[in-house]
Each structure stands twice: as structure tokens, then as C-alpha cells.
Design an enzyme around this catalytic site. Structure first.
Site, PDB file in Angstrom:
ATOM      1  N   TYR A 114      22.717   4.765   5.906  1.00 22.56           N
ATOM      2  CA  TYR A 114      23.129   5.036   7.063  1.00 22.56           C
ATOM      3  C   TYR A 114      24.753   5.655   7.231  1.00 22.56           C
ATOM      4  O   TYR A 114      24.842   6.092   8.052  1.00 22.56           O
ATOM      5  CB  TYR A 114      23.264   3.931   8.113  1.00 22.56           C
ATOM      6  CG  TYR A 114      21.615   3.259   8.184  1.00 22.56           C
ATOM      7  CD1 TYR A 114      20.702   4.360   8.785  1.00 22.56           C
ATOM      8  CD2 TYR A 114      20.780   2.396   7.003  1.00 22.56           C
ATOM      9  CE1 TYR A 114      19.150   4.128   9.258  1.00 22.56           C
ATOM     10  CE2 TYR A 114      19.185   2.525   7.174  1.00 22.56           C
ATOM     11  CZ  TYR A 114      18.362   3.021   7.960  1.00 22.56           C
ATOM     12  OH  TYR A 114      17.008   3.008   8.230  1.00 22.56           O
TER      13      TYR A 114
ATOM     14  N   ARG B  22       9.417  -7.589  10.138  1.00 23.50           N
ATOM     15  CA  ARG B  22       8.924  -6.911  11.184  1.00 23.50           C
ATOM     16  C   ARG B  22       8.257  -7.717  11.893  1.00 23.50           C
ATOM     17  O   ARG B  22       7.142  -6.928  12.755  1.00 23.50           O
ATOM     18  CB  ARG B  22       8.918  -5.213  10.996  1.00 23.50           C
ATOM     19  CG  ARG B  22       9.707  -4.463  10.154  1.00 23.50           C
ATOM     20  CD  ARG B  22      11.159  -5.049  11.274  1.00 23.50           C
ATOM     21  NE  ARG B  22      12.579  -3.819  11.032  1.00 23.50           N
ATOM     22  CZ  ARG B  22      12.400  -2.603  11.184  1.00 23.50           C
ATOM     23  NH1 ARG B  22      11.907  -2.062  11.717  1.00 23.50           N
ATOM     24  NH2 ARG B  22      13.283  -2.088  10.697  1.00 23.50           N
TER      25      ARG B  22
ATOM     26  N   ARG C 254      12.931  -8.844  25.349  1.00 26.10           N
ATOM     27  CA  ARG C 254      13.681  -7.629  25.070  1.00 26.10           C
ATOM     28  C   ARG C 254      13.986  -6.732  26.194  1.00 26.10           C
ATOM     29  O   ARG C 254      15.043  -6.159  25.765  1.00 26.10           O
ATOM     30  CB  ARG C 254      13.345  -6.899  23.478  1.00 26.10           C
ATOM     31  CG  ARG C 254      13.897  -6.865  22.326  1.00 26.10           C
ATOM     32  CD  ARG C 254      15.594  -7.327  22.209  1.00 26.10           C
ATOM     33  NE  ARG C 254      16.019  -5.802  22.602  1.00 26.10           N
ATOM     34  CZ  ARG C 254      15.416  -4.524  22.269  1.00 26.10           C
ATOM     35  NH1 ARG C 254      15.029  -4.550  21.384  1.00 26.10           N
ATOM     36  NH2 ARG C 254      16.701  -3.780  22.192  1.00 26.10           N
TER      37      ARG C 254
ATOM     38  N   ARG D 221       8.322  -5.463  17.825  1.00 30.61           N
ATOM     39  CA  ARG D 221       7.361  -5.097  19.219  1.00 30.61           C
ATOM     40  C   ARG D 221       5.765  -4.894  18.848  1.00 30.61           C
ATOM     41  O   ARG D 221       5.634  -4.230  19.917  1.00 30.61           O
ATOM     42  CB  ARG D 221       7.776  -2.768  19.004  1.00 30.61           C
ATOM     43  CG  ARG D 221       8.877  -3.019  18.993  1.00 30.61           C
ATOM     44  CD  ARG D 221       9.585  -1.489  18.944  1.00 30.61           C
ATOM     45  NE  ARG D 221       9.673  -1.431  17.266  1.00 30.61           N
ATOM     46  CZ  ARG D 221       9.912   0.241  17.163  1.00 30.61           C
ATOM     47  NH1 ARG D 221      10.403   1.372  17.766  1.00 30.61           N
ATOM     48  NH2 ARG D 221      10.106  -0.300  15.610  1.00 30.61           N
TER      49      ARG D 221
ATOM     50  N   ASP E 144      19.282  -7.910  12.426  1.00 33.70           N
ATOM     51  CA  ASP E 144      19.503  -6.154  11.581  1.00 33.70           C
ATOM     52  C   ASP E 144      20.279  -6.099  10.309  1.00 33.70           C
ATOM     53  O   ASP E 144      21.243  -6.444  10.851  1.00 33.70           O
ATOM     54  CB  ASP E 144      19.324  -4.502  12.504  1.00 33.70           C
ATOM     55  CG  ASP E 144      19.095  -3.616  12.053  1.00 33.70           C
ATOM     56  OD1 ASP E 144      17.616  -3.279  11.992  1.00 33.70           O
ATOM     57  OD2 ASP E 144      19.918  -3.294  11.553  1.00 33.70           O
TER      58      ASP E 144
HETATM   59  O1  CP3 Z   1      11.013  -9.750  11.872  1.00 32.37           O
HETATM   60  C1  CP3 Z   1      11.740  -9.239  11.373  1.00 32.37           C
HETATM   61  O2  CP3 Z   1      11.607  -8.579   9.597  1.00 32.37           O
HETATM   62  C2  CP3 Z   1      13.310  -9.536  11.519  1.00 32.37           C
HETATM   63  C3  CP3 Z   1      13.818  -8.597  12.164  1.00 32.37           C
HETATM   64  C4  CP3 Z   1      14.358  -7.210  11.036  1.00 32.37           C
HETATM   65  C5  CP3 Z   1      14.605  -6.099  12.191  1.00 32.37           C
HETATM   66  N1  CP3 Z   1      15.492  -5.426  11.243  1.00 32.37           N
HETATM   67  C6  CP3 Z   1      14.745  -6.166  13.639  1.00 32.37           C
HETATM   68  C7  CP3 Z   1      14.936  -4.579  14.209  1.00 32.37           C
HETATM   69  C8  CP3 Z   1      14.259  -6.786   9.591  1.00 32.37           C
HETATM   70  C9  CP3 Z   1      14.769  -7.715   8.815  1.00 32.37           C
HETATM   71  C10 CP3 Z   1      15.264  -5.908   9.362  1.00 32.37           C
HETATM   72  C11 CP3 Z   1      15.632  -5.307   8.869  1.00 32.37           C
HETATM   73  C12 CP3 Z   1      15.753  -3.616   8.607  1.00 32.37           C
HETATM   74  N2  CP3 Z   1      16.799  -2.300   9.931  1.00 32.37           N
HETATM   75  C13 CP3 Z   1      15.899  -2.953   7.556  1.00 32.37           C
HETATM   76  C14 CP3 Z   1      15.213  -3.240   6.235  1.00 32.37           C
HETATM   77  C15 CP3 Z   1      13.729  -3.624   6.151  1.00 32.37           C
HETATM   78  C16 CP3 Z   1      12.530  -1.804   6.113  1.00 32.37           C
HETATM   79  O3  CP3 Z   1      11.939  -1.979   7.593  1.00 32.37           O
HETATM   80  O4  CP3 Z   1      13.007  -2.026   5.305  1.00 32.37           O
HETATM   81  C17 CP3 Z   1      15.762  -1.270   7.814  1.00 32.37           C
HETATM   82  C18 CP3 Z   1      15.993  -0.017   7.293  1.00 32.37           C
HETATM   83  C19 CP3 Z   1      16.145  -1.245   9.089  1.00 32.37           C
HETATM   84  C20 CP3 Z   1      17.721  -0.551  10.603  1.00 32.37           C
HETATM   85  C21 CP3 Z   1      16.071  -0.449  11.162  1.00 32.37           C
HETATM   86  N3  CP3 Z   1      16.893  -1.112  12.704  1.00 32.37           N
HETATM   87  C22 CP3 Z   1      15.600   0.535  11.676  1.00 32.37           C
HETATM   88  C23 CP3 Z   1      14.965   2.206  11.089  1.00 32.37           C
HETATM   89  C24 CP3 Z   1      15.080   0.159  12.839  1.00 32.37           C
HETATM   90  C25 CP3 Z   1      13.562   1.141  14.170  1.00 32.37           C
HETATM   91  C26 CP3 Z   1      13.913   2.282  14.703  1.00 32.37           C
HETATM   92  C27 CP3 Z   1      12.638   2.147  15.395  1.00 32.37           C
HETATM   93  O5  CP3 Z   1      12.910   1.379  16.714  1.00 32.37           O
HETATM   94  O6  CP3 Z   1      12.232   2.936  14.749  1.00 32.37           O
HETATM   95  C28 CP3 Z   1      15.762  -0.728  13.567  1.00 32.37           C
HETATM   96  C29 CP3 Z   1      15.486  -0.703  14.971  1.00 32.37           C
HETATM   97  C30 CP3 Z   1      15.001  -2.653  14.642  1.00 32.37           C
HETATM   98  N4  CP3 Z   1      14.811  -4.193  13.869  1.00 32.37           N
HETATM   99  C31 CP3 Z   1      14.128  -2.831  15.540  1.00 32.37           C
HETATM  100  C32 CP3 Z   1      13.797  -4.673  15.529  1.00 32.37           C
HETATM  101  C33 CP3 Z   1      12.158  -5.378  16.230  1.00 32.37           C
HETATM  102  C34 CP3 Z   1      13.445  -2.040  16.963  1.00 32.37           C
HETATM  103  C35 CP3 Z   1      14.129  -2.054  18.001  1.00 32.37           C
HETATM  104  C36 CP3 Z   1      13.502  -2.697  19.672  1.00 32.37           C
HETATM  105  O7  CP3 Z   1      12.542  -3.368  19.436  1.00 32.37           O
HETATM  106  O8  CP3 Z   1      13.669  -1.741  20.263  1.00 32.37           O
END
Ligand code: CP3
Length: 374
Positions: A181, A57, A70, A61, A106
Site C-alpha cells: 500500500y 471480515r 457506521r 458490510r 484495519d
Molecule cells: O471483521 C474483521 O475481519 C475485522 C476488521 C478488519 C477490517 N480490515 C475492517 C475493514 C480487518 C481484519 C481488516 C484487515 C485488512 N484491511 C486487510 C487484511 C485482510 C484481507 O482482507 O486480506 C486488508 C488487505 C485491509 C485493507 C483494506 N481496508 C481493504 C482492502 C478494504 C476494503 C475496501 C472496500 O471498501 O472494499 C479496507 C476497508 C475496510 N476494512 C472495511 C472494513 C469493514 C470496509 C470499509 C467500510 O465499511 O466502509
């Protein structure tokens, strides 16, 4: 907005001096090509110039430049826009000098591209409009057609040209974590409905995970074929399972994802949270590198995975919110304990928390690079 001068001719940017390696001109990963980078070398258990470091990540953010870019674009829309994907992926590499980029995407994206109705709600996570609760629901899931991934191949090719010697990590969600999910309909803590489905409907379960493995493999192949130098399979929530259930009901499907890469010779990283009891099994699924959260120290994790695999991890992301002396001490501890492993890729034990000061992340990269590799 995009650093690629002309998106129509990404190959021409390959030799540009202003790659994401930054103003220093030095390749952060040390090598002349991604395949010779410290990340790939550590993943294969080869000697490294410096301990490679990146952050799960890292794109997201915690960075003001990410939030600016974004603004006004929904998460899953941003993930399908090759210009945005390229720029957001590069931001942390430029800012922190990390040794790898991870594709901005994602884990639910392959499902979304295939046509499943999923939304990512800010501050919540993926929400599924019609959860999977029966064999019929499993059979109704649309397959992922590889030709729908052209935007992804475009973004990856452009990134590889921009990154020069810095490797790009491609990724996918593992079948189990994606199933949580789909079955729960959104994020959950206990994953009770998922486990109940696994026990009560073993055939539907196996069919669901088979399908998810096929689409994860398609998603990974698209990234590797476009130039990703390593892959990570996220099984974030596998830690809720016993080792016995994981071994019989999940591992074969995760192995199928790695097997789906065929002869593509890129290191395979496999990560989950709370997987202390599963570390050896995560390796057995076909990983070169096992990702470890902060609960198990790396010297103990090295004992659990054995000498055939490298480790990735495992600074507690919450430590980055503490004082500098604590951060410094914990980084040194993780690097020292990582020397017990065949190879060590420094990372956090889970993703960067949004409230993290980006300056602290940069200082962690600098400190890891200063400390002698094992
Ligand atoms: O920088 C990186 O690691 C690359 C991008 C990345 C994202 N999601 C971007 C993202 C990666 C590798 C993921 C994988 C992902 N997504 C996982 C596995 C990694 C982990 O954290 O265990 C999981 C479980 C998800 C599902 C998911 N997507 C979640 C739990 C969330 C967070 C929700 C929140 O807002 O708290 C997301 C959204 C997400 N994926 C964001 C980002 C940057 C945030 C969305 C935003 O910026 O509006």
C-alpha cells in the site's frame, strides 16, 4: 449504542449474563475462559469440544447493523473510537454465535496513528497521499508511539469484559502487505512497483520492512497486553511472491513481528491469499496456525505445513452466494478435510463478501458446530 453499561467501569460488566455469548448463555467457544476456548485449543493442537469457527471480515458490510452504526463516520475515524470499535466487534458475535471476535480495525491503522496520511476510500481501499518511492521516503516515515494506542487498549479491555469466555483475536498487517500500500499508493493487482522496489533497492526495502515490523509488533503488543487471546498477522498479498523471494526478503521481517510479542503466550495465526506455495514458510515465520485460502484443500495444506501447526480456513467466500445445498456440501467437505490437520479453525479462504446474506453465515456456524470435531 455501546453494550457496556458504563464505559468507565468495564470490569463490572465481566459477570453480566448478557455477554456477547448471547441469550443462550452458553459460551460459544465452549471453554470457561478465553485461554481454554475451542479457538485457542485448536490453535494449539489440543482436543476441542466443537470445531471453532469465525469469519475474516465478519464485522463489516454484510451486516445491516454495521452499516447503520457506521453511517456518517469515516472508516479510519470509526477505528479510533473505542465505543464504535467495541460495538462493531461484538455485532457478529451476537448475531452468528461465532467462536471468536476479531477486533474492528484495519491493517493501515498503525500507520495512520503514527501520522502517515492515508484514507480508506469506500469500495477502493487504503489510499496513501505520498507513496514511498525512495530511501528518504522510508526514513521520513514516523514511528508509532505506543502511548498513541490508548483508545485501542480501552476498546480491547472493554471487549474482553463483554466477551467473557469468547476469545478476542487481535491483528496486524504484515510488513510486506503494508509495504504494497505504501509503495503503490493504494490497492493494486500485480504489485509490480512493490516488487521493482524490492529488487532495485534492497537496502531501502529491508529498512522499510524493518520499520513496518516494529510498528506491527507495537500494535499487537498493545492488543495482547489489554487482553486479546490470540493474534492474526495478515500478509494478504504475499502470494504474489515466489517462495525464494518470500523466504529471503519477507519472511525474516514477518518473523520479527511474531518475535516482538516476546513471551506473550497467545496463539499466532498467519494468513495470506494465494499462498499455496508458501504455506510451510508462513508457518516457519513463527505461526501456530497457518491460514489457507480456498485454492489448496486442507488435507493437502496439512501435508505442506506438517504436524507442528494447525490450519485455519478455507471455504471459498463466493460459495456463500450459492444455493443452500452447495453451501452445506462445501462446509462438510472443508470440515472433513480439516481433520487431516493438527487442529482446525473453520474460516473462509478470505474475507466475507459484502453481498453475503448474514443468515447464511449463521447457518454455517450452526452446521460446523453440529459436525463432529476431528
Ligand atoms: O471483521 C474483521 O475481519 C475485522 C476488521 C478488519 C477490517 N480490515 C475492517 C475493514 C480487518 C481484519 C481488516 C484487515 C485488512 N484491511 C486487510 C487484511 C485482510 C484481507 O482482507 O486480506 C486488508 C488487505 C485491509 C485493507 C483494506 N481496508 C481493504 C482492502 C478494504 C476494503 C475496501 C472496500 O471498501 O472494499 C479496507 C476497508 C475496510 N476494512 C472495511 C472494513 C469493514 C470496509 C470499509 C467500510 O465499511 O466502509
Amino acid at each position: 449504542m455501546t453494550p457496556a453499561a458504563d464505559p468507565a467501569s468495564p470490569a463490572e460488566t465481566t459477570a453480566a449474563p448478557t455477554t456477547a455469548a448471547g441469550a443462550t448463555g452458553a459460551a460459544p467457544g465452549g471453554g470457561a475462559a478465553p485461554a481454554d476456548s475451542d479457538l485457542v485449543r485448536a490453535a494449539r493442537g489440543l482436543p476441542v469440544r466443537r470445531t471453532p469457527v469465525w469469519f475474516m471480515r465478519q464485522a463489516g458490510r454484510s451486516l445491516p447493523e454495521y452499516r447503520a452504526l457506521r453511517a456518517g463516520t469515516a472508516m479510519l475515524q470509526a477505528c479510533q473510537d473505542a465505543d464504535l470499535v467495541t460495538e462493531i466487534t461484538l455485532q457478529p458475535v451476537r448475531r452468528h454465535g461465532v467462536d471468536a471476535a476479531i477486533l474492528f480495525s484495519d491493517i493501515v491503522l498503525p500507520l495512520v496513528v503514527a501520522g502517515v496520511d492515508i484514507e480508506i476510500k469506500p469500495g477502493v481501499g487504503p489510499v496513501v497521499a505520498t507513496p514511498v518511492r525512495s530511501v528518504a521516503d522510508v526514513d521520513a516515515l514516523p514511528p508509532l508511539e505506543p502511548d498513541r494506542l490508548d483508545f485501542l487498549a480501552t476498546a480491547v479491555r472493554r471487549l474482553v469484559a463483554e466477551l467473557g469466555p469468547t476469545p478476542l483475536i487481535g491483528f496486524a498487517g504484515a510488513p510486506f502487505t503494508l509495504a504494497t500500500y505504501l509503495i503503490e499508493g493504494g490497492p493494486s493487482k500485480e504489485h509490480a512497483r512493490t516488487k521493482a522496489f524490492m529488487y532495485a533497492e534492497p537496502e531501502a526495502w529491508s529498512r522499510l520492512l524493518d520499520r513496518l515490523a516494529v510498528s506491527a509488533a507495537t500494535f499487537l503488543r498493545a492488543q495482547v497486553d489489554a487482553g486479546a487471546a490470540a493474534v492474526q498477522l495478515f500478509d494478504s498479498w504475499a502470494g504474489v511472491l515466489s517462495a525464494a523471494d518470500y523466504a529471503t526478503r519477507v519472511l525474516p521481517h514477518s518473523r520479527a513481528v511474531f518475535d516482538g510479542l516476546g513471551p506473550r503466550d497467545v496463539p499466532r495465526i498467519h494468513f495470506g491469499v494465494g499462498t499455496g506455495e508458501l504455506l510451510a514458510l508462513l508457518g516457519d515465520a513463527g505461526a501456530d496456525v497457518v491460514g489457507v485460502d480456498w485454492r489448496v484443500p486442507l488435507d493437502e495444506a496439512a501435508r505442506r505445513v506438517g504436524p507442528e501447526r494447525s490450519l485455519q480456513g478455507n471455504l471459498d467466500p463466493a460459495v456463500l452466494l450459492a444455493d443452500r445445498a452447495t453451501v452445506d456440501r462445501e462446509v462438510r467437505r472443508v470440515v472433513a478435510q480439516g481433520r487431516a490437520a493438527r487442529g482446525h479453525v473453520f474460516n473462509l479462504g478470505h474475507g466475507v463478501l459484502p453481498e453475503t446474506d448474514p443468515g447464511v453465515l449463521t447457518s454455517v456456524v450452526d452446521l460446523v458446530h453440529e459436525l463432529a470435531a476431528g
